[in-house]
Motif scaffolding. Structure first.
Motif, PDB file in Angstrom:
ATOM      1  N   UNK A  80       0.835  -1.202   0.000  1.00 15.59           N
ATOM      2  CA  UNK A  80       0.000   0.000   0.000  1.00 15.59           C
ATOM      3  C   UNK A  80       0.873   1.257   0.000  1.00 15.59           C
ATOM      4  N   UNK A  81       1.927   1.250   0.797  1.00 17.52           N
ATOM      5  CA  UNK A  81       2.834   2.407   0.848  1.00 17.52           C
ATOM      6  C   UNK A  81       3.573   2.567  -0.480  1.00 17.52           C
ATOM      7  N   UNK A  82       3.941   1.448  -1.101  1.00 17.93           N
ATOM      8  CA  UNK A  82       4.631   1.512  -2.387  1.00 17.93           C
ATOM      9  C   UNK A  82       3.703   2.052  -3.476  1.00 17.93           C
ATOM     10  N   UNK A  83       2.413   1.735  -3.383  1.00 21.60           N
ATOM     11  CA  UNK A  83       1.454   2.282  -4.346  1.00 21.60           C
ATOM     12  C   UNK A  83       1.396   3.800  -4.215  1.00 21.60           C
ATOM     13  N   UNK A  84       1.443   4.310  -2.971  1.00 29.74           N
ATOM     14  CA  UNK A  84       1.487   5.764  -2.771  1.00 29.74           C
ATOM     15  C   UNK A  84       2.771   6.347  -3.369  1.00 29.74           C
ATOM     16  N   UNK A  85       3.872   5.644  -3.175  1.00 28.49           N
ATOM     17  CA  UNK A  85       5.154   6.102  -3.712  1.00 28.49           C
ATOM     18  C   UNK A  85       5.119   6.155  -5.231  1.00 28.49           C
ATOM     19  N   UNK A  86       4.560   5.144  -5.858  1.00 26.50           N
ATOM     20  CA  UNK A  86       4.466   5.140  -7.318  1.00 26.50           C
ATOM     21  C   UNK A  86       3.578   6.267  -7.819  1.00 26.50           C
TER      22      UNK A  86
ATOM     23  N   UNK B  30       4.755   9.310 -10.263  1.00 24.43           N
ATOM     24  CA  UNK B  30       4.028   9.658 -11.479  1.00 24.43           C
ATOM     25  C   UNK B  30       3.724  11.153 -11.512  1.00 24.43           C
ATOM     26  N   UNK B  31       3.331  11.689 -10.364  1.00 22.52           N
ATOM     27  CA  UNK B  31       3.040  13.118 -10.303  1.00 22.52           C
ATOM     28  C   UNK B  31       4.299  13.950 -10.544  1.00 22.52           C
ATOM     29  N   UNK B  32       5.438  13.514 -10.012  1.00 28.88           N
ATOM     30  CA  UNK B  32       6.695  14.226 -10.254  1.00 28.88           C
ATOM     31  C   UNK B  32       7.056  14.170 -11.734  1.00 28.88           C
ATOM     32  N   UNK B  33       6.877  13.010 -12.343  1.00 27.13           N
ATOM     33  CA  UNK B  33       7.175  12.855 -13.771  1.00 27.13           C
ATOM     34  C   UNK B  33       6.296  13.790 -14.610  1.00 27.13           C
TER      35      UNK B  33
END
Length: 151
Positions: free
Chosen positions: A64-70, A74-77
């Motif tokens: 779940x935390x990794x999904x937030x990180x991804x 994506x937002x940074x990209x």
């Protein structure tokens, strides 16, 4: 044809079918014996279900935390793409251009080779990485506001 090749071919042509027909290994008792059935013991093997449940809960929390990180990556990209398109024909002084370039480069470096889920040992590592990504995203948003104010 060479005489030696002819003799070898005849011997192989006759020898192989004879060997397959009269295989001496067929009659040995160990080749046809059935495996011995071992008696089943009723010793309960419990691999500590508490540890397994904790590990499963830890993996679920990390996913779940990794999904937030991804999502943050994506937002940074996307933010980097918008900034790149926005400053394409922008005329700025060289000092400010170097500052903008450095800030954009920090975002690209963060996304260059992102660690995968297996690279993190726990939620703390994932949280730290998420904080780094969020800080870069906030910096890029601040940069976008500065560029709009100057533009």
């Amino acid at each position: 044809m060479n005489r030696n090749v002819l003799i070898i071919t005849l011997l192989l042509g006759i020898g192989i079918p004879l060997y397959l027909l009269f295989d001496p290994g067929k009659d040995t008792p160990h080749a046809t014996a059935t495996p011995v059935a071992r008696p089943q013991t009723s010793v309960p093997v419990s691999p500590q279900p508490d540890l397994e449940a904790q590990a499963a809960a830890r993996r679920a929390a990390m996913r779940a935390e990794y999904a937030k990180l991804e999502q943050a990556r994506t937002e940074v990209r996307q933010q980097l793409g918008r900034l790149k398109a926005g400053i394409w024909k922008l005329r700025v002084p060289p000092e400010q251009a170097r500052v903008i370039e450095k800030r954009l480069y920090q975002g690209h470096v963060l996304l260059q080779n992102p660690p995968l889920l297996g690279a993190f040992s726990g939620l703390e590592d994932l949280s730290r990485e998420l904080q780094k990504v969020n800080l870069v995203r906030a910096d890029l948003e601040h940069l976008a506001r500065e560029i709009e104010a100057d533009g």
